[in-house]
Every structure is written in C-alpha cells, then in structure tokens.
Design a protein around this motif. Structure first.
Motif, short mmCIF file in Angstrom:
data_model
loop_
_atom_site.label_atom_id
_atom_site.label_comp_id
_atom_site.label_asym_id
_atom_site.label_seq_id
_atom_site.Cartn_x
_atom_site.Cartn_y
_atom_site.Cartn_z
N ALA A 184 0.98 -1.36 0.17
CA ALA A 184 -0.15 0.07 -0.19
C ALA A 184 1.23 1.26 0.29
O ALA A 184 0.67 2.04 -0.21
CB ALA A 184 -0.47 0.10 0.97
N LEU A 220 -3.10 6.54 -2.18
CA LEU A 220 -3.38 5.17 -1.82
C LEU A 220 -3.68 5.60 -0.07
O LEU A 220 -3.23 5.42 1.21
CB LEU A 220 -3.11 3.66 -1.47
CG LEU A 220 -4.05 2.03 -1.60
CD1 LEU A 220 -5.24 2.50 -2.41
CD2 LEU A 220 -2.92 1.04 -1.32
N PRO A 221 -4.88 5.71 -0.06
CA PRO A 221 -5.58 5.84 0.83
C PRO A 221 -5.86 4.67 2.06
O PRO A 221 -5.72 3.38 1.73
CB PRO A 221 -7.00 6.13 1.09
CG PRO A 221 -7.17 6.60 -0.35
CD PRO A 221 -6.07 5.65 -0.65
N VAL A 222 -5.15 4.55 3.44
CA VAL A 222 -4.91 3.39 4.47
C VAL A 222 -6.33 3.96 5.74
O VAL A 222 -5.73 5.14 5.73
CB VAL A 222 -4.00 3.08 4.56
CG1 VAL A 222 -3.47 1.66 5.17
CG2 VAL A 222 -3.09 2.49 2.85
N ARG A 229 -0.69 12.31 2.93
CA ARG A 229 -1.39 10.87 2.12
C ARG A 229 -2.45 10.63 3.54
O ARG A 229 -2.45 11.54 4.65
CB ARG A 229 -0.32 9.72 2.24
CG ARG A 229 0.34 9.84 1.35
CD ARG A 229 1.41 8.20 1.65
NE ARG A 229 0.36 7.44 1.12
CZ ARG A 229 0.78 6.03 0.62
NH1 ARG A 229 1.86 6.07 -0.38
NH2 ARG A 229 0.19 5.51 0.09
N PHE A 280 -12.62 8.46 5.18
CA PHE A 280 -11.57 8.28 4.27
C PHE A 280 -13.01 7.37 2.43
O PHE A 280 -11.49 7.52 1.89
CB PHE A 280 -11.60 6.52 4.68
CG PHE A 280 -11.40 5.68 4.49
CD1 PHE A 280 -9.81 5.57 3.94
CD2 PHE A 280 -11.54 3.65 3.75
CE1 PHE A 280 -8.92 4.62 3.36
CE2 PHE A 280 -11.07 3.28 3.38
CZ PHE A 280 -9.79 3.04 3.37
N GLY A 281 -13.60 8.00 2.61
CA GLY A 281 -14.11 7.82 2.08
C GLY A 281 -14.12 8.37 0.76
O GLY A 281 -13.90 8.59 -0.10
N CYS A 341 -10.67 7.97 -0.67
CA CYS A 341 -10.60 6.78 -1.74
C CYS A 341 -11.33 7.33 -2.66
O CYS A 341 -10.89 6.71 -4.21
CB CYS A 341 -11.48 5.60 -1.31
SG CYS A 341 -10.76 4.90 -0.05
N GLU A 342 -12.13 8.23 -2.90
CA GLU A 342 -13.07 8.85 -4.12
C GLU A 342 -11.99 9.84 -4.90
O GLU A 342 -11.65 9.68 -6.10
CB GLU A 342 -14.16 9.75 -3.90
CG GLU A 342 -15.07 8.31 -3.28
CD GLU A 342 -16.48 9.57 -2.56
OE1 GLU A 342 -15.91 11.07 -2.66
OE2 GLU A 342 -17.57 8.97 -2.87
N HIS A 383 -8.74 9.62 -4.33
CA HIS A 383 -7.60 8.61 -5.35
C HIS A 383 -8.37 8.02 -6.54
O HIS A 383 -7.42 8.08 -7.76
CB HIS A 383 -7.38 7.94 -3.51
CG HIS A 383 -5.64 6.42 -4.28
ND1 HIS A 383 -4.93 6.93 -4.57
CD2 HIS A 383 -5.96 5.20 -5.26
CE1 HIS A 383 -3.92 5.71 -5.32
NE2 HIS A 383 -5.07 5.21 -5.43
N GLN A 384 -9.43 7.38 -6.33
CA GLN A 384 -10.10 7.22 -7.25
C GLN A 384 -9.75 7.77 -8.99
O GLN A 384 -9.17 7.38 -10.09
CB GLN A 384 -10.97 6.77 -7.02
CG GLN A 384 -11.78 5.55 -8.36
CD GLN A 384 -11.04 4.39 -8.72
OE1 GLN A 384 -9.73 3.93 -8.26
NE2 GLN A 384 -11.03 3.88 -9.83
N ARG A 436 -6.60 8.70 -11.15
CA ARG A 436 -5.85 7.80 -11.12
C ARG A 436 -5.78 8.01 -12.79
O ARG A 436 -7.50 7.52 -13.31
CB ARG A 436 -6.58 6.58 -10.70
CG ARG A 436 -5.74 5.51 -9.16
CD ARG A 436 -6.18 4.45 -8.81
NE ARG A 436 -5.61 3.92 -10.09
CZ ARG A 436 -6.21 2.06 -10.08
NH1 ARG A 436 -7.72 1.78 -9.13
NH2 ARG A 436 -5.79 1.19 -10.53
#
Length: 152
Positions: free
Chosen positions: A7, A13-15, A112, A138-139, A142-143, A145-146, A149
């Motif tokens: 990761a 990338l969110p963790v 990050r 967190f959501g 993730c959005e 980050h997506q 990409r």
C-alpha cells in the motif's frame, strides 16, 4: 506487513486501520508498541452498563488541528491491550485517552490519508457521528485517489 508495504508503494493510496490495524500501521512506520496488560495496566478497559463491549467506554481528546474533531473530546469504545509507545518518522498523534494512550494517529498527513484509530470505529457507526466522520473522510480520500488515477 506485506500488505502495508504494498500500500505504501501506491502513491496516494488511502489506508485506514482500527485497533490492531493502527498498531500495525505504527510499527510499519517505525514506532514501538507497549503492552498495557499486567502490572503497568494504564488502559481504561471499561465494560459499559448493559454489557455491550462496543459501547462508548472512555473519552479521547483530539489535538487542536486533528483530522476529525479538532480540539474536542469524544467518547469511544476500548478493547485494546497494546498501544503505540514511541513515535517515529511522519507519525502524528491525532487523539489521546485520559490514560495517555495514543488513540488515533496519522502518517504523512496531509500528503497522504494514512490513519490509525485505536478504538473500533466500525461498531455502532450509524449512531456515532465521530465514527461516521471517520468513515466518510476515508471514503472521500478513496474517491479522490480513484479520480486521480488514469485508466487504460
């Protein structure tokens, strides 16, 4: 640890980890843990009235510039017997308990979203605004980050 290493290699990338997940994030970042059981037990392990082990058990104090509750106090559940003892690198404390236990941390924020939460935020989420904020943050990470990409 292999998963955390992989990761870490994915830019941005969110963790998000809870309880042992926070502890593993901390160790991966170079921190040390301490055992809270036995003679030196500092941990507030309370069983709230009604026997719900996931119910709020003790307060945590968020640092003023915290990701979630800047400068506020919130109540959380408590099920851990280990805690982060020594910080390292880009690890920042986000919240502490009344016993001094680090209850939330971030690593490399704001570059990050790598966050560890000592309590089980995934329990009673629907009725706990703080836990909802954690999952929504967190959501959103993730959005973002997506969206950043590229697709083939």
């Amino acid at each position: 640890m292999a998963l955390l290493h992989a990761a870490h290699e994915v830019p941005g990338l969110p963790v998000l980890g809870s309880c042992r997940g926070m502890q593993e994030l901390a160790v991966h970042a170079g921190c040390n843990l301490e055992d809270l059981a036995g003679e030196s037990a500092r941990v507030h392990r309370h069983m709230p009235a009604g026997g719900d082990r996931w119910a709020e058990a003790h307060p945590v104090e968020f640092r003023p510039a915290s990701l979630f509750e800047g400068g506020c106090t919130a109540w959380v559940n408590s099920q851990h017997s280990q805690a982060v003892a020594v910080l390292a690198g880009k690890v920042q404390v986000e919240a502490v308990g009344p016993d001094g236990v680090i209850e939330a941390l971030s690593i490399g924020w704001p570059e990050r979203f790598v966050v560890g939460i000592q309590w089980h935020f995934e329990q009673h989420t629907a009725s706990t605004p703080l836990n909802q904020r954690i999952l929504k943050s967190f959501g959103r990470a993730c959005e973002r980050h997506q969206e950043g990409r590229t697709t083939c």
